[in-house]
Each structure stands twice: as C-alpha cells, then as structure tokens.
Design an enzyme around this catalytic site. Structure first.
Site, PDB file in Angstrom:
ATOM      1  N   SER A 199      24.895 -11.909  13.659  1.00 27.95           N
ATOM      2  CA  SER A 199      25.174 -10.612  13.808  1.00 27.95           C
ATOM      3  C   SER A 199      24.611  -9.790  15.032  1.00 27.95           C
ATOM      4  O   SER A 199      23.720 -10.240  15.608  1.00 27.95           O
ATOM      5  CB  SER A 199      24.378  -9.594  12.642  1.00 27.95           C
ATOM      6  OG  SER A 199      24.176  -8.528  13.001  1.00 27.95           O
ATOM      7  N   HIS A 224      29.495 -11.448  13.359  1.00 27.45           N
ATOM      8  CA  HIS A 224      29.504 -10.780  12.100  1.00 27.45           C
ATOM      9  C   HIS A 224      29.124  -9.332  12.735  1.00 27.45           C
ATOM     10  O   HIS A 224      28.197  -9.119  13.509  1.00 27.45           O
ATOM     11  CB  HIS A 224      28.254 -11.200  11.343  1.00 27.45           C
ATOM     12  CG  HIS A 224      27.867 -10.081  10.085  1.00 27.45           C
ATOM     13  ND1 HIS A 224      28.552 -10.458   8.969  1.00 27.45           N
ATOM     14  CD2 HIS A 224      26.901  -9.033   9.904  1.00 27.45           C
ATOM     15  CE1 HIS A 224      28.072  -9.667   8.065  1.00 27.45           C
ATOM     16  NE2 HIS A 224      26.954  -8.927   8.592  1.00 27.45           N
ATOM     17  N   ASP A 251      28.290  -5.353  12.097  1.00 23.91           N
ATOM     18  CA  ASP A 251      27.611  -4.415  11.084  1.00 23.91           C
ATOM     19  C   ASP A 251      28.107  -3.082  11.257  1.00 23.91           C
ATOM     20  O   ASP A 251      27.529  -2.195  12.346  1.00 23.91           O
ATOM     21  CB  ASP A 251      26.270  -4.544  11.239  1.00 23.91           C
ATOM     22  CG  ASP A 251      25.807  -5.914  10.559  1.00 23.91           C
ATOM     23  OD1 ASP A 251      26.120  -6.049   9.105  1.00 23.91           O
ATOM     24  OD2 ASP A 251      25.117  -6.676  11.168  1.00 23.91           O
ATOM     25  N   MET A 255      27.776   0.844  10.274  1.00 23.85           N
ATOM     26  CA  MET A 255      27.166   1.663   9.527  1.00 23.85           C
ATOM     27  C   MET A 255      27.450   3.135   9.743  1.00 23.85           C
ATOM     28  O   MET A 255      27.762   3.552  10.755  1.00 23.85           O
ATOM     29  CB  MET A 255      25.598   1.673   9.984  1.00 23.85           C
ATOM     30  CG  MET A 255      25.128   0.261   9.755  1.00 23.85           C
ATOM     31  SD  MET A 255      23.464   0.100  10.302  1.00 23.85           S
ATOM     32  CE  MET A 255      23.017  -1.867  10.062  1.00 23.85           C
ATOM     33  N   HIS A 260      31.297  -6.248   8.336  1.00 25.18           N
ATOM     34  CA  HIS A 260      30.603  -5.895   7.421  1.00 25.18           C
ATOM     35  C   HIS A 260      30.607  -4.209   7.171  1.00 25.18           C
ATOM     36  O   HIS A 260      29.661  -3.826   8.162  1.00 25.18           O
ATOM     37  CB  HIS A 260      29.177  -6.423   7.459  1.00 25.18           C
ATOM     38  CG  HIS A 260      28.525  -6.115   6.436  1.00 25.18           C
ATOM     39  ND1 HIS A 260      27.204  -6.426   6.538  1.00 25.18           N
ATOM     40  CD2 HIS A 260      28.479  -5.547   5.112  1.00 25.18           C
ATOM     41  CE1 HIS A 260      26.326  -5.976   5.265  1.00 25.18           C
ATOM     42  NE2 HIS A 260      27.381  -5.400   4.604  1.00 25.18           N
ATOM     43  N   MET A 295      29.227  -0.845   5.900  1.00 31.42           N
ATOM     44  CA  MET A 295      28.147  -0.425   5.282  1.00 31.42           C
ATOM     45  C   MET A 295      28.582   1.269   5.379  1.00 31.42           C
ATOM     46  O   MET A 295      28.009   1.926   6.034  1.00 31.42           O
ATOM     47  CB  MET A 295      26.848  -0.586   5.968  1.00 31.42           C
ATOM     48  CG  MET A 295      26.470  -1.961   5.416  1.00 31.42           C
ATOM     49  SD  MET A 295      25.154  -2.574   6.549  1.00 31.42           S
ATOM     50  CE  MET A 295      26.241  -3.113   7.882  1.00 31.42           C
ATOM     51  N   MET A 317      23.185  -9.494  -0.099  1.00 34.73           N
ATOM     52  CA  MET A 317      22.582  -8.740   0.714  1.00 34.73           C
ATOM     53  C   MET A 317      20.875  -9.327   0.260  1.00 34.73           C
ATOM     54  O   MET A 317      20.520  -9.132  -0.990  1.00 34.73           O
ATOM     55  CB  MET A 317      22.447  -7.528   0.994  1.00 34.73           C
ATOM     56  CG  MET A 317      23.874  -6.948   1.299  1.00 34.73           C
ATOM     57  SD  MET A 317      24.084  -7.341   3.042  1.00 34.73           S
ATOM     58  CE  MET A 317      22.719  -6.727   3.959  1.00 34.73           C
ATOM     59  N   ASP A 367      22.867 -12.299   3.904  1.00 34.23           N
ATOM     60  CA  ASP A 367      22.693 -11.430   5.187  1.00 34.23           C
ATOM     61  C   ASP A 367      21.403 -10.867   4.867  1.00 34.23           C
ATOM     62  O   ASP A 367      21.342 -10.003   4.035  1.00 34.23           O
ATOM     63  CB  ASP A 367      23.982 -10.529   5.120  1.00 34.23           C
ATOM     64  CG  ASP A 367      23.871  -9.627   6.434  1.00 34.23           C
ATOM     65  OD1 ASP A 367      23.266  -9.868   7.187  1.00 34.23           O
ATOM     66  OD2 ASP A 367      24.887  -8.705   6.599  1.00 34.23           O
TER      67      ASP A 367
END
Ligand code: DX5
Ligand code: ZN
Length: 229
Positions: free
Chosen positions: A11, A36, A38, A40, A69, A71, A140, A178
């Site tokens: 990540s 990966h 992330d 957000m 991913h 979020m 998670m 993760d």
C-alpha cells in the site's frame, strides 16, 4: 484447499508522494504482486487520500496490477473513473453500499475484478450472500483510514471463518488482509487463510529499503499455510 500462491500488495499510503513513481518502481523491482491503492473520501473514513488521477499516474509507472481499495460512501458514481484510470481490481466496503450486489455487478461490467471489504466490527455474515460473486474478500485488520495502526488480534479468528466461507461457496476467491501486517504476524494471518497480504508501513518506512522489507515479509511468512481445522 485451493492452492493460492502468497501475494504481497504494498500500500503506497505511507510512501513518499513526492517521489511516487520511484516508490512504485521500487515495489515492482522488489517483487510486489500488485499495488494497493487506498482511496478515502473523508466521509466513510475520517481521512482523505487521492482519486482516479493518482491511480492513472501509478498505472503509467508500472505493469503490475492495480488493487484499488475504495473507502468511499456509496461509490457507484466513481466506479467508471477508477476503471478508466486502470484499476484491475476494485474493492468496495459492504458497509458503504446500500445495494452491494448491484455495485458488484457494475464493477464486473466495467471489466474489473471485484472485491468486498469488511471493517473489524462488521460480522462475516454481511458477505455470506455476496461471496459467490466475488474475486476477493478483504478482512480489515484495522479500522480503515490511516496507515501504521496496530493489528487487531481477533482478526486471525475472523480470517479463519472467512476462509471457511470461501472454501464452502467460492474456492477461487482470494482472501485479503489489510492493516497492521508486519514480519511478526504475517505467518499467523497466512495460517489463518489469507493469501493476499496488504502492507503499508512495513514496506514503506525509514528502517530499510522497499525490496528488503518485501523480502523480510516473505521470509517471515516462510512456508506458513492454511489448514482446515
Ligand atoms: C488503511 C488502509 C491500509 C493501510 C495499511 O485504511 O486500507 O491499506 O495503508 O497500512 P499499514 O500496513 O501501515 O497498516
Ligand atoms: Zn487498504
């Protein structure tokens, strides 16, 4: 059990965003299996990161698959932009989607592999009906939003139950973990059934280079393997 080779997906959350291309190249050279990313939204999680523009820039810097991913609360309207940016896998949170099955279908229609993530407090039961439709289930092991948090110990038990569910209904599905993964717990999570490992601060840190950190994780995983109990 279906034979799954262990995959390590760095990540980039704790990488140096001023030298992102270099961080990606180091992961690729160090034997990472995918990157990966992330994403957000400041609503589903209390932090903001980046959007499709950065994903597209990462795509230009690597031939590795991009594991995105999200979020993000109700992410449907953003899915085409991430597919266009080069996502190979898009993971959404079960808690963030009112009509999860429809969201999963949309990701498939966009030509991407599809994952669903569960927060630490969400029961595994939340994915029982969607599990047959997934390429990846993400458990998670921290509350999403920040890199560098400590691993929540009960996650190994949840991984075991998740692996059992996958074996029952969709044995080709990957099981990803993760949050807070390091050389001290990677063997445990692999023994508990995870086959795709996300690691941020254990790979991007000041202690060692990215290639050495990836090597350390693989060594620590050793020959650990899931076995049905
Ligand atoms: C947390 C993110 C993780 C995070 C992992 O919200 O989903 O991918 O970057 O970082 P570490 O490995 O430092 O917990
Ligand atoms: Zn993540």
């Amino acid at each position: 059990m279906t034979a799954h080779a262990l995959q390590i997906n760095p990540s980039i959350l704790t990488a140096d965003f001023g030298n992102l291309a270099q961080a990606i190249e180091a992961a690729q050279a160090g034997g990472a299996d995918a990157i990966h990313l992330d994403v957000m939204d400041g609503q589903f999680v209390p932090n903001l990161s980046f959007g499709p523009g950065v994903v597209a820039a990462v795509k230009r810097a690597t031939h590795l698959a991009l594991d995105v991913h999200l979020m993000v609360q109700e992410p449907d309207h953003l899915l085409p932009a991430f597919a266009e940016a080069g996502a190979n896998l898009i993971t959404v949170h079960a808690e963030a989607c009112r009509h999860l099955h429809r969201t999963v279908q949309r990701i498939n229609e966009l030509g991407c592999r599809v994952g669903v993530a569960l927060n630490p407090a969400t029961p595994l039961e939340a994915v029982r009906e969607i599990a047959p439709f997934l390429d990846l289930l993400l458990i998670m092991s921290v509350n999403p939003g920040f890199g560098g948090q400590p691993f929540i110990q009960t996650s190994t038990h949840k991984l075991r139950r998740a692996r059992q569910l996958i074996e029952d209904v969709n044995p080709l599905c990957d099981l990803q973990v993760d949050g807070g993964i390091d050389a001290g717990n990677i063997a445990d999570v692999v023994r508990s059934g995870a086959n795709v490992i996300v690691a941020g601060s254990a790979i991007y840190n000041d202690r060692a280079g990215v290639d050495e950190n990836i090597r350390t994780l693989r060594q620590a995983a050793g020959n650990a393997q899931w076995r049905m109990v």
